[in-house]
Design a protein around this motif. Structure first.
Motif, PDB file in Angstrom:
ATOM      1  N   ILE A 159      46.947  -1.036  36.288  1.00 48.67           N
ATOM      2  CA  ILE A 159      46.134  -0.487  35.638  1.00 48.67           C
ATOM      3  C   ILE A 159      46.576  -1.517  33.955  1.00 48.67           C
ATOM      4  CG2 ILE A 159      45.754   1.197  34.245  1.00 48.67           C
ATOM      5  CD1 ILE A 159      45.866   2.741  36.742  1.00 48.67           C
ATOM      6  N   ALA A 160      46.192  -1.490  33.377  1.00 53.47           N
ATOM      7  CA  ALA A 160      46.165  -1.590  31.676  1.00 53.47           C
ATOM      8  C   ALA A 160      46.415  -0.971  31.500  1.00 53.47           C
ATOM      9  CB  ALA A 160      45.771  -3.049  31.397  1.00 53.47           C
ATOM     10  N   ASP A 161      47.322   0.087  30.458  1.00 57.68           N
ATOM     11  CA  ASP A 161      46.842   0.662  29.820  1.00 57.68           C
ATOM     12  C   ASP A 161      47.306   1.097  28.369  1.00 57.68           C
ATOM     13  OD1 ASP A 161      46.870   3.640  29.333  1.00 57.68           O
ATOM     14  OD2 ASP A 161      49.171   4.325  29.973  1.00 57.68           O
ATOM     15  N   LEU A 162      46.204   1.011  27.759  1.00 55.86           N
ATOM     16  CA  LEU A 162      46.085   0.728  26.147  1.00 55.86           C
ATOM     17  C   LEU A 162      47.077   2.011  25.203  1.00 55.86           C
ATOM     18  CD1 LEU A 162      43.850  -2.170  25.518  1.00 55.86           C
ATOM     19  CD2 LEU A 162      46.172  -2.171  25.958  1.00 55.86           C
ATOM     20  N   THR A 163      47.040   3.560  26.477  1.00 52.64           N
ATOM     21  CA  THR A 163      47.435   4.608  25.726  1.00 52.64           C
ATOM     22  C   THR A 163      48.670   4.174  24.810  1.00 52.64           C
ATOM     23  OG1 THR A 163      46.901   5.275  27.865  1.00 52.64           O
ATOM     24  CG2 THR A 163      47.789   6.444  25.983  1.00 52.64           C
ATOM     25  N   VAL A 164      49.358   3.140  25.552  1.00 53.29           N
ATOM     26  CA  VAL A 164      50.727   3.461  24.925  1.00 53.29           C
ATOM     27  C   VAL A 164      51.363   2.535  23.417  1.00 53.29           C
ATOM     28  CG1 VAL A 164      51.869   2.538  27.227  1.00 53.29           C
ATOM     29  CG2 VAL A 164      51.324   0.902  26.122  1.00 53.29           C
ATOM     30  N   ASP A 165      50.078   2.041  23.273  1.00 58.10           N
ATOM     31  CA  ASP A 165      50.163   2.262  21.522  1.00 58.10           C
ATOM     32  C   ASP A 165      49.671   3.104  20.575  1.00 58.10           C
ATOM     33  OD1 ASP A 165      49.785  -0.994  22.444  1.00 58.10           O
ATOM     34  OD2 ASP A 165      48.218  -1.224  20.048  1.00 58.10           O
ATOM     35  N   GLY A 166      49.317   4.021  21.407  1.00 62.44           N
ATOM     36  CA  GLY A 166      49.991   5.269  20.776  1.00 62.44           C
ATOM     37  C   GLY A 166      50.572   5.904  20.706  1.00 62.44           C
ATOM     38  N   THR A 167      51.191   6.702  22.342  1.00 61.32           N
ATOM     39  CA  THR A 167      51.935   7.070  23.008  1.00 61.32           C
ATOM     40  C   THR A 167      53.303   6.997  21.526  1.00 61.32           C
ATOM     41  OG1 THR A 167      50.857   7.148  24.322  1.00 61.32           O
ATOM     42  CG2 THR A 167      52.658   8.216  24.249  1.00 61.32           C
ATOM     43  N   MET A 168      53.603   5.538  21.561  1.00 65.96           N
ATOM     44  CA  MET A 168      54.382   5.277  20.777  1.00 65.96           C
ATOM     45  C   MET A 168      55.140   5.259  19.087  1.00 65.96           C
ATOM     46  SD  MET A 168      57.331   2.392  21.506  1.00 65.96           S
ATOM     47  CE  MET A 168      59.116   2.394  20.672  1.00 65.96           C
ATOM     48  N   ALA A 169      54.079   6.215  19.193  1.00 66.59           N
ATOM     49  CA  ALA A 169      54.526   6.344  17.501  1.00 66.59           C
ATOM     50  C   ALA A 169      54.521   8.119  17.777  1.00 66.59           C
ATOM     51  CB  ALA A 169      53.114   6.153  16.932  1.00 66.59           C
ATOM     52  N   THR A 170      53.925   8.569  18.709  1.00 65.81           N
ATOM     53  CA  THR A 170      53.629   9.684  19.326  1.00 65.81           C
ATOM     54  C   THR A 170      55.261  10.526  19.258  1.00 65.81           C
ATOM     55  OG1 THR A 170      51.026   9.634  19.915  1.00 65.81           O
ATOM     56  CG2 THR A 170      52.776  11.663  20.460  1.00 65.81           C
ATOM     57  N   GLY A 171      55.454   9.662  20.427  1.00 63.36           N
ATOM     58  CA  GLY A 171      57.390  10.781  20.993  1.00 63.36           C
ATOM     59  C   GLY A 171      58.517  10.617  19.417  1.00 63.36           C
ATOM     60  N   GLY A 172      57.574   9.483  18.490  1.00 58.93           N
ATOM     61  CA  GLY A 172      58.845   9.838  17.463  1.00 58.93           C
ATOM     62  C   GLY A 172      58.131  10.521  16.424  1.00 58.93           C
ATOM     63  N   ALA A 173      56.931  10.475  16.541  1.00 55.14           N
ATOM     64  CA  ALA A 173      56.447  11.617  15.455  1.00 55.14           C
ATOM     65  C   ALA A 173      56.687  12.867  15.619  1.00 55.14           C
ATOM     66  CB  ALA A 173      54.893  11.672  15.666  1.00 55.14           C
ATOM     67  N   VAL A 174      56.391  14.149  17.220  1.00 53.67           N
ATOM     68  CA  VAL A 174      57.161  15.143  17.617  1.00 53.67           C
ATOM     69  C   VAL A 174      58.861  14.761  17.640  1.00 53.67           C
ATOM     70  CG1 VAL A 174      57.768  16.231  19.638  1.00 53.67           C
ATOM     71  CG2 VAL A 174      55.160  15.162  19.540  1.00 53.67           C
ATOM     72  N   CYS A 175      59.533  13.823  18.257  1.00 53.64           N
ATOM     73  CA  CYS A 175      60.832  13.820  17.608  1.00 53.64           C
ATOM     74  C   CYS A 175      61.380  14.216  16.209  1.00 53.64           C
ATOM     75  CB  CYS A 175      61.323  12.798  18.592  1.00 53.64           C
ATOM     76  SG  CYS A 175      63.126  13.369  18.249  1.00 53.64           S
ATOM     77  N   VAL A 176      60.608  13.282  15.406  1.00 58.10           N
ATOM     78  CA  VAL A 176      61.363  13.858  13.953  1.00 58.10           C
ATOM     79  C   VAL A 176      60.737  14.494  13.310  1.00 58.10           C
ATOM     80  CG1 VAL A 176      60.731  12.546  11.142  1.00 58.10           C
ATOM     81  CG2 VAL A 176      61.246  11.084  13.187  1.00 58.10           C
ATOM     82  N   MET A 177      59.618  14.802  13.909  1.00 57.30           N
ATOM     83  CA  MET A 177      59.425  16.442  13.081  1.00 57.30           C
ATOM     84  C   MET A 177      60.085  18.179  13.708  1.00 57.30           C
ATOM     85  SD  MET A 177      57.399  15.006  10.631  1.00 57.30           S
ATOM     86  CE  MET A 177      56.556  16.369   9.815  1.00 57.30           C
ATOM     87  N   MET A 178      60.803  17.424  14.499  1.00 59.71           N
ATOM     88  CA  MET A 178      61.083  18.765  15.751  1.00 59.71           C
ATOM     89  C   MET A 178      62.378  18.961  14.209  1.00 59.71           C
ATOM     90  SD  MET A 178      59.451  18.846  19.332  1.00 59.71           S
ATOM     91  CE  MET A 178      60.473  20.774  19.662  1.00 59.71           C
ATOM     92  N   THR A 184      42.303   6.920  24.104  1.00 61.62           N
ATOM     93  CA  THR A 184      43.256   7.770  23.362  1.00 61.62           C
ATOM     94  C   THR A 184      43.888   7.456  22.995  1.00 61.62           C
ATOM     95  OG1 THR A 184      43.720   8.692  26.205  1.00 61.62           O
ATOM     96  CG2 THR A 184      44.992   9.260  25.057  1.00 61.62           C
ATOM     97  N   GLN A 185      44.234   6.026  22.674  1.00 57.97           N
ATOM     98  CA  GLN A 185      44.953   5.493  21.444  1.00 57.97           C
ATOM     99  C   GLN A 185      44.210   5.353  20.616  1.00 57.97           C
ATOM    100  OE1 GLN A 185      45.141   1.919  19.856  1.00 57.97           O
ATOM    101  NE2 GLN A 185      45.834   1.319  22.288  1.00 57.97           N
ATOM    102  N   GLY A 226      53.935   1.302  16.724  1.00 56.64           N
ATOM    103  CA  GLY A 226      53.582   1.438  17.790  1.00 56.64           C
ATOM    104  C   GLY A 226      51.832   0.298  18.312  1.00 56.64           C
ATOM    105  N   ARG A 227      51.877  -0.008  16.892  1.00 55.21           N
ATOM    106  CA  ARG A 227      50.128  -0.804  17.000  1.00 55.21           C
ATOM    107  C   ARG A 227      50.841  -2.548  17.417  1.00 55.21           C
ATOM    108  NH1 ARG A 227      46.795  -1.827  12.142  1.00 55.21           N
ATOM    109  NH2 ARG A 227      46.327  -0.061  12.742  1.00 55.21           N
ATOM    110  N   GLY A 228      49.777  -2.610  18.518  1.00 59.73           N
ATOM    111  CA  GLY A 228      50.771  -4.289  19.756  1.00 59.73           C
ATOM    112  C   GLY A 228      51.451  -3.485  20.583  1.00 59.73           C
ATOM    113  N   GLY A 229      52.147  -2.600  20.616  1.00 60.00           N
ATOM    114  CA  GLY A 229      52.747  -1.694  21.661  1.00 60.00           C
ATOM    115  C   GLY A 229      52.940  -2.733  22.432  1.00 60.00           C
TER     116      GLY A 229
END
Lengths: 264, 307
Positions: free
Chosen positions: B36-55, B98-99, B218-221
């Protein structure tokens, strides 16, 4: 036991491509019955097998395997009862996985797949012995990727996988049609051997009338989504290809124009 | 153009490559294992950082923040999986949807700011670019090698289990998987969740490494992830057959990618042109197997004609 009650399926309903594929098919099979199925192209043979396997929902009717009404179950939920071999040798095995991994996947059909090992050590010896019975030398290539095998080898492996757990019903959908004649004969003999040894209830679709007569204890002919001929036991043993063609002409009111059937 | 400026930039490239290597392993699982070519990752590549940093900015412990980042990624994967399986949306489109929604969600997580910084002097971070030339246990290259090794170990174990084998079968041949009683929809969802969880982990580490999370991180991730996967299959495809080695190859692929990028920048390419370059390189490498196939086909048909 298998009971099919008045199965109906129409493809592309209410369009110009509407096709009534199953037009009220009812059938009862006893344990150990080995049915061969023939019929022209588009007669509904493969459709019937797919309806039993749950590839798509049927419009009407019931599929009852061994007393379990599976009509509302999806394809993977019916798998515990079924062993299947397809016409396309590529379809029944995972090409990018090893021979042993394919067998292990089949071994776990109908079981919950959790965090236990995908393949255990004792299985290895079991599969080795099983593969040796094929006489194809696969027992020494357990860790080869299935993708490197020939079509015949893949079908033989698929057959082994389909019968590994002694399914309630074995569905063979023209499983030798894509093979060269010699390999096809070998796979057919192997199928017959496994089926009779394990007394597996089997439905085998074939285009070859001789094979349909030669194997099994019951023969079904389909035409336009209906069963038009059902011959069992003694009568089947006496059948000839000529009989079948006459029967077809009588039942359907048309000649069976199938080169493959005539020439073989 | 003096060579010492390139050499001094290399440790940074290697560290970044290792972090993106984790991300690329996530991409490998969907692209190669699940097909599966999953393009969600472009978004997730920022989500993880956002959650981690904000917490962490709000006082959470590093490990808890990392765990929540992974969970957030897994939820994103779950959503794509449900779009695809329960709603029948083609996988590639499900990922895009999702992205896109993650862009808003990521901004919301970051308090509707486009970026949030986290300073290594005030917070305990697992990796930071400041230590990239430090000889010690806090060197991000060393930390990332350990993280990658653990990740590969866990994945190797998991994909050898019954459920892991079912996932591989789903990606290899859906028909076969269904006939063997495997719930392929469930497998796809699980695969997407694992993949996006891993990408979110990479995102959280990358945000720490940079000392900031950016909504466009994550753009272009996906292209970088694919580049790593492709580089790996070109260079190591013939020698790495074991699953763990293949994952290692992907990680090395990302490192090679970042080293090449560093060299290209050193040669004087405008940074803004990087994404174009990456896309073209990936496009060409994706085309190579197709061209090879065409070539061998026309060759064999010629042979038939000659016969």
């Amino acid at each position: 036991m298998l009971d099919l009650v008045n199965l109906r399926k129409t493809f592309n309903p209410n369009t110009i491509n509407q096709k009534i594929a199953l037009d009220g098919v009812s059938l009862h099979l006893d344990d150990g019955d080995f049915v061969t199925m023939i019929g022209g192209n588009g007669a509904g043979k493969s459709t019937l097998l797919n309806a039993i396997a749950g590839v798509w929902p049927i419009d009407d009717g019931k599929v009852i395997i061994d007393g379990n009404d599976v009509t509302s179950l999806s394809e993977h939920q019916r798998a515990p009862w079924l062993g299947r071999v397809f016409q396309d040798p590529m379809r029944g095995t995972a090409a990018t996985m090893q021979i042993i991994e394919n067998l292990a996947l089949a071994k776990r059909r109908g079981q919950k797949r959790g965090l236990k090992p995908g393949v255990t050590k004792p299985e290895k010896d079991e599969y080795k012995a099983l593969l040796a019975t094929l006489g194809l030398g696969l027992e020494d290539r357990l860790t080869s990727k299935v993708g490197v095998l020939s079509g015949g080898q893949r079908q033989a492996l698929t057959l082994l996988m389909a019968t590994l757990n002694k399914p309630k019903l074995l569905l063979l959908d023209e499983h030798t049609a894509a093979l060269d004649p010699r390999t096809a004969e070998k796979v057919l003999q192997l199928s017959n051997q496994i089926i009779t040894e394990n007394r597996l209830m089997t439905m085998m679709v074939t285009h070859n009338m001789k094979d349909a007569i030669r194997f099994g204890n019951r023969l079904i002919m389909m035409n336009e989504g209906r069963i038009i001929l059902d011959i069992k036991g003694e009568d089947k043993a006496k059948l000839t290809v000529r009989d079948l063609m006459d029967e077809f002409a009588k039942a359907s009111g048309e000649e069976l124009a199938n080169d493959r059937a005539l020439l073989s | 153009m003096n060579i010492s400026s390139l050499l001094s930039a290399l440790p940074g490239a290697i560290a970044q490559g290792l972090i993106w290597g984790v991300m690329a392993i996530g991409v490998y699982l969907t692209y190669k294992v699940l097909d599966i070519a999953d393009l969600t990752v472009d978004g997730t590549m920022a989500t993880g950082g956002a959650v981690c940093v904000m917490m962490m900015l709000n006082g959470a412990n590093l490990w808890l923040a990392l765990l929540c980042a992974v969970l957030a990624g897994m939820i994103a994967g779950l959503v794509t999986g449900l779009f695809h399986t329960a709603m029948g949306i083609p996988a590639i489109l499900a990922g895009i949807l999702t992205q896109l929604s993650l862009y808003s969600i990521n901004l919301a997580i970051m308090g509707f700011k486009a970026n949030q910084g986290i300073n290594v002097r005030n917070y305990h971070l697992l990796v930071t670019s400041r230590n990239v030339k430090v000889l010690g246990l806090n060197n991000p290259i060393l930390v990332m090698i350990i993280v990658t090794a653990i990740l590969i170990g866990v994945l190797y174990w998991y994909f050898g289990r019954e459920i892991g084998a079912a996932l591989r079968a789903t990606g290899s041949n859906e028909h076969m998987a269904r006939a063997q009683g495997i719930n392929v929809n469930r497998c796809k969802i699980i695969g997407l969740m694992i993949s996006n969880g891993i990408v979110a982990l990479a995102s959280a580490l990358y945000a720490q490494y940079q000392g900031a999370v950016d909504v466009n991180m994550g753009r272009g991730g996906i292209v970088i992830g694919l580049a790593a996967v492709i580089i790996s299959s070109v260079i190591f495809g013939k020698i790495f057959h074991n699953f763990a080695l293949k994952l290692l190859g992907v990680s090395l692929g990302a490192v090679i990618y970042y080293i090449v990028i560093q060299i290209v920048l050193w040669l004087g390419l405008n940074t803004n042109m990087l994404k174009l370059l990456s896309a073209l390189v990936v496009a060409i490498f994706l085309a190579i197997p197709y061209w090879k196939g065409k070539l061998s086909k026309s060759k064999s048909s010629k042979e038939v004609r000659n016969a």
